[in-house]
Write a protein that holds these residues in place. Sequence first.
Motif, PDB file in Angstrom:
ATOM      1  N   LEU B 126      35.906  35.544  34.651  1.00 40.88           N
ATOM      2  CA  LEU B 126      36.468  36.848  34.796  1.00 40.88           C
ATOM      3  C   LEU B 126      37.660  36.571  35.524  1.00 40.88           C
ATOM      4  N   THR B 127      37.806  35.666  36.245  1.00 39.03           N
ATOM      5  CA  THR B 127      39.422  35.621  36.742  1.00 39.03           C
ATOM      6  C   THR B 127      40.334  35.360  35.645  1.00 39.03           C
ATOM      7  N   GLY B 128      40.113  34.824  34.677  1.00 42.08           N
ATOM      8  CA  GLY B 128      40.996  34.579  33.615  1.00 42.08           C
ATOM      9  C   GLY B 128      41.175  35.624  32.866  1.00 42.08           C
ATOM     10  N   LEU B 129      39.996  36.428  32.565  1.00 41.16           N
ATOM     11  CA  LEU B 129      40.167  37.687  31.839  1.00 41.16           C
ATOM     12  C   LEU B 129      40.858  38.680  32.539  1.00 41.16           C
ATOM     13  N   ASN B 130      40.466  38.880  33.972  1.00 45.48           N
ATOM     14  CA  ASN B 130      41.364  39.902  34.594  1.00 45.48           C
ATOM     15  C   ASN B 130      42.600  39.549  34.462  1.00 45.48           C
ATOM     16  N   GLY B 131      43.070  38.496  34.751  1.00 46.29           N
ATOM     17  CA  GLY B 131      44.558  38.158  34.806  1.00 46.29           C
ATOM     18  C   GLY B 131      45.162  38.323  33.471  1.00 46.29           C
ATOM     19  N   VAL B 132      44.308  38.048  32.357  1.00 51.48           N
ATOM     20  CA  VAL B 132      44.967  38.587  30.731  1.00 51.48           C
ATOM     21  C   VAL B 132      45.291  39.977  31.113  1.00 51.48           C
ATOM     22  N   TYR B 133      44.395  40.796  31.305  1.00 53.09           N
ATOM     23  CA  TYR B 133      44.555  42.290  31.515  1.00 53.09           C
ATOM     24  C   TYR B 133      45.788  42.671  32.312  1.00 53.09           C
ATOM     25  N   LEU B 134      45.946  41.839  33.424  1.00 55.22           N
ATOM     26  CA  LEU B 134      47.045  42.433  34.141  1.00 55.22           C
ATOM     27  C   LEU B 134      48.236  41.637  34.198  1.00 55.22           C
ATOM     28  N   GLY B 135      48.472  40.626  33.147  1.00 59.44           N
ATOM     29  CA  GLY B 135      49.374  39.881  32.953  1.00 59.44           C
ATOM     30  C   GLY B 135      50.622  40.479  32.092  1.00 59.44           C
ATOM     31  N   THR B 136      52.144  40.067  32.533  1.00 60.96           N
ATOM     32  CA  THR B 136      52.982  40.657  31.428  1.00 60.96           C
ATOM     33  C   THR B 136      54.018  39.737  31.232  1.00 60.96           C
ATOM     34  N   ASP B 137      53.439  38.402  31.562  1.00 59.10           N
ATOM     35  CA  ASP B 137      54.376  37.095  31.393  1.00 59.10           C
ATOM     36  C   ASP B 137      53.490  36.269  30.147  1.00 59.10           C
ATOM     37  N   ILE B 138      54.423  35.961  29.043  1.00 60.08           N
ATOM     38  CA  ILE B 138      53.499  35.108  27.933  1.00 60.08           C
ATOM     39  C   ILE B 138      53.131  33.868  28.245  1.00 60.08           C
ATOM     40  N   PHE B 139      53.869  33.020  29.368  1.00 57.79           N
ATOM     41  CA  PHE B 139      53.431  31.905  29.547  1.00 57.79           C
ATOM     42  C   PHE B 139      52.166  32.041  30.429  1.00 57.79           C
ATOM     43  N   ASN B 140      52.400  32.892  31.446  1.00 61.32           N
ATOM     44  CA  ASN B 140      51.370  33.064  32.226  1.00 61.32           C
ATOM     45  C   ASN B 140      50.072  33.326  31.309  1.00 61.32           C
ATOM     46  N   LEU B 141      50.142  34.091  30.299  1.00 62.46           N
ATOM     47  CA  LEU B 141      49.115  34.346  29.539  1.00 62.46           C
ATOM     48  C   LEU B 141      48.498  33.343  29.058  1.00 62.46           C
ATOM     49  N   TYR B 142      49.247  32.479  28.473  1.00 66.14           N
ATOM     50  CA  TYR B 142      48.885  31.068  27.953  1.00 66.14           C
ATOM     51  C   TYR B 142      48.180  30.281  28.833  1.00 66.14           C
TER      52      TYR B 142
END
Lengths: 329, 494, 103
Positions: B126-142
Amino acid sequence: MTDLLLLFDMLLGLLIIGLAVAALRVRDLFAMVVMFVTFGLMTALAWVRLAAPDVALAEAAIGTGVTGALLLKTLYHLRRVSGTLHLPEALSERPPDPQVPRAVIAANAVMCGLVVIGLAAAFVTAPLGGPGFDAAVADAMPESGVDHPVTAVLLNFRAYDTLMEVVVLLAAVIAVWLVERSLPQSDPPVMGEVYEGFARLVLPGAVVVGVYVLWAGAVAPGGAFQGGAVLAAVGLLLLMSHVYEPAPAHRAAARGLFVLGVAVFTGVALLVAWGGRAVFEYPPGLAKPLILLIEGMVTISIAATLAALFHGREPGVQPRPADTSEGAQ
Amino acid sequence: MTEPLQFWMVALLFLPLIGAIAAFVLPRHAPIVGMGVALGVTGAAVGLCWQVQSVGTGTVALGGWGAPLGINLHVDGLSAAMLAMTAGVGAVVSMGAVNTFGGRVARSAETARPRQYFWPLWLLLLTGLNGVYLGTDIFNLYVMIEVIALAAVGLTVLSGSLAALRAGLDYMFASILGALLLLMGVGFVYLQLGRLDFGGLAGADPSGALVAALALMFVGLALKTALFPLHFWLPAAHANATAPASALLSALVVKAALYIIVRLLQHMPAPGEALVVLMGLMGTGAILWGSVQALRADRLKLLVAWSTVTQIGLIFVALAQAGVAGLAHSWKAAAVLILAHGVAKGAMFLAAGRIRAEVGHDRIRDLDRSPVRPALAQLAFAFAAVSLIGLPPSLGFIGKWMVMEGALAAGNWHWVVITMTGTLFSLAYFSRVFAGFLRFDRVEADVPGGVVEQRGRAPMDYAPLALAALGVALGLVAAPILEFLEIGRAGGWP
Amino acid sequence: MTPALIYGLTGIVVFGIGLFGALCVRDRLRRLLALNLCGMGAAFVLVAGAWRMPPDSADPVPHALVITGIVVLVSATAVALALIRRLHTLESAPEEIPEDTPE
C-alpha cells in the motif's frame, strides 16, 4: 598520457563485456559466480575512472560482495540438496531443461542486437556531459549539512528515495523469511578452523572499517550503504564461524533491527515537519546531527538486513508441525 | 504542511509505512494494526478527495527543495481517484483477509505462518502504491514499483505451494526485468534532459534519447502491467495466490504500472502515432488471446486471472481509441476503466476465494455439482461480472461507452469492433461460471434420493458483495467522477 | 572520445547481453545473473552521464541514484535466490511436494 588512459578504458570496457559473456556461457555454475564477481570488480574500477568512487565502493561492497555471497550460498544449497556438492563437474542438478529452440534464440539475439544498436545510437547523439544537477547541487550544498555531495543527495535532497530504498530492503527480508519459513534447518557453509581463527582476528578490524566508512561519508566517499555492507560482512563471518548462532529468542530483536532504520528515518522526516516545515526539511543547524543519526541507524539496519538476507530463515522457526505453535498463542 | 490537503497526502504515504513497521514488529497484533491502517488510509483518501474537490491540486516539496533537485509529491484528480480506489479496495480486501489471516488463533497450520507476513507485506504494498500515485519523479517511481514488486511477490508465494512458488519466481524475473528497463529509460531521460521530474519532461523537445527512453520505459511498464504479449507471468501468479492476495495483485498492483504509462503519455514529448497504434494492437491481442484462454480455463481463479489480461488490453485500446490527437480525451475513458476494473476485480477475486473455500474446489465444470450454495459470494461474483462485462449502469459500462463514442468520433471503427468483440467474449466466459451457479439438477441426479441444499455463507461475504455493488452503482455517478478526474487538467492534454 | 562515451557504450552492450540472457537462458540462477548484468548496464549509462570533462567534478545525483539502484537490485536478487532455493528443495523431493491446498 590521455591516449594511454583511453586505451586502458577501451581494454577495460572490452574486458567487462567479455566477462559478461563468459559469465553467461561458462558451463560450471561456480565458475559463473567467479566470473560475475570479477565482472563486478572490473565495473567498480571503470566507475573509479568515471570519477564515481562512491558508486564504485557500493558496487564492490554490495553489488559484488553481497550478491556474490548470496549466489555462492545458493549454489552451495543447490548442490547439497541434490547431493552433488563434492562432484567437480556438478552442473546440472535437475534433468536438463528442454532446450530453447534455435529459432527463438536467433530471433532474440537479433532483437537484442537491434536494441543495443538503437540505444547506442541514442546514447551517442545525446548531449554527453550536458545538462545535469551540477549547478543546483552546488547551490544547495551549503545548506545540506554535509560536505560530500553524494551524501547530501542521498540523505537530504533525495532523502525520500533513500527511505524507500531501505523500505525495499525491509520488504526483501520479509519476503525471504516468508519463502524460507518451513525449510528444514540447513547448516550454513562450514569454515575450516583456520578460517574461524582468521574470522575472530579480523572481526574487530572489520567493525572499525565499517564505522569509518560510514563516518567518512560525511566528507568523502563512503556512507551508510557501504558501511552497512562492511558491517554485514562482519555479520556473515559471525554466522559462518558460529561465534553467533541465531536463536528463537533473538527474533524480536532481529525484527527491531530491520525496522530501526526505516523507523528512525520516518520519525525524523515527520518530526521536523512539526514546526511548519516540509517533510524531510531538516531545521537549519540541525541538519548535520540529524543526517548522522539517520545514517547511523540506517547503517545498523542495512547490516542486519543484508546479513539476514544471507542467512535466510527466521531464527529458530521449526518446520511443521511446530509451525502452528506461535499462531495458537 | 499546515494545509489539510498536504496533510492528507503525507498521511497517505506514511500511515501505511508506519503500519507496516508496527505489523512486522508486533506480529501477534498484525491483523488489528493492518485493519486499522487500512481504514485509516481510507479515511485519509476520503479527506484528500474532499480537499481536491474543494481546493484543487496540491504539491508537497519534500525536504523543502522542490523539483528538480528535490522530489515533489503532487495530487490532481486522477491521482486522488487512484488513491481512493486503492484505499477502498484495500480496506475491503483487508476485511476479507481478517477472515483468512486474522484472529488471535490461527485457523490451521496453513494460515499460521503466512498470517504473520501478510499484513506487513500488504501495508508495504500500500505504501508503494500510494507513493506511485503521489510521485512526480521518474526515478522515485522506479524505487516505488520495486517496493510494490517485492511486496507483491511475497504475497504471491504466501501459500507456499509449489505452483505458487514457481509463479512467484516467474513474476519476480518479469518484475526485475521490467524495472531495469524502466531504469535504463530513466538513464536516457537524464542523459538528454539532466532532470527527472515530470515538469522537466513536459517542456522537452523530442530527441533520439527521449524516444529510446520512452520505448524502454513503455516496454518495462508493459511487462509490469502484463500487456499482451508480455502477460505470460500473470495468470499463474494471480491464480495461485491466496484469495486476498489475488485480489490485491489483480485489482491494484497491475494498475500502478498502468498509471505510470498514462502519466508518461501525458508528460513525455510527442509519443508518436506509432506508439499509440502499437498500444492498441497489443491491447487487441490481449483481448483476443486472453478471452480464448479464459474460455478454456478449467479453474475459476484462472479464468478470473485471464479476464484481467483482457481488461488490461481493453484499457490500452481505450488509450489508443482516437490516436495521438485524441489522447487529450481518451485517457479519461482509460481512467474510468482502470477504476471500474480495480473495484470489480477486487470483489471478484474475493468472491472466487469464498466460493472455493465453501465448495472446496474451484473447478468450473464441477461447480454445479456441489450441494453447497455460497449464494452471497455468487451474487458478488455476478455483480462484479456485470461491471467487467460492461452492462449498464455499471462503471465498466460508462468506460466502454466512452471508448466506443471516442473511437466513432475519430472514425476509428475498428476499435469499436474490438471493444464489442471483447464484450461478447467476456459475456461468454463469465457465462460459463454463471451456468455453474444456476444449475442444481446435476447434484440431485448424481445422488440418489437427492441432497439437502446447504448454504455456504459467512459474514465475510458482505465485503466483496458491497464492493461489487459499488462497482455497479458508481456508474450512476459517472458525471461527477469524470469532472473529478479532470481536476488539475483544465488546460487539457499538452 | 571520452571515458564516458567508452563506458556508456560498454554499459549498453552489457545491458544487451543481459537482456539476451534474461530471455534465452533456462537455468534459473543464470537467468538471475543475466538480470544483474542488465542492471549493471543501466548503472553504467547513468554513471557515464554524470561524468564531466575534468577539471569539473561529476554530477553527484546520478551517483546517488545508482547506489540506490544497486541496493534495490540486491534486495530483488536476494528474494529471487530464496525462491530458487526453496523451489529446488521442493523439486528435489517430489514425494514431499505439498498439495496445492485451498487457502
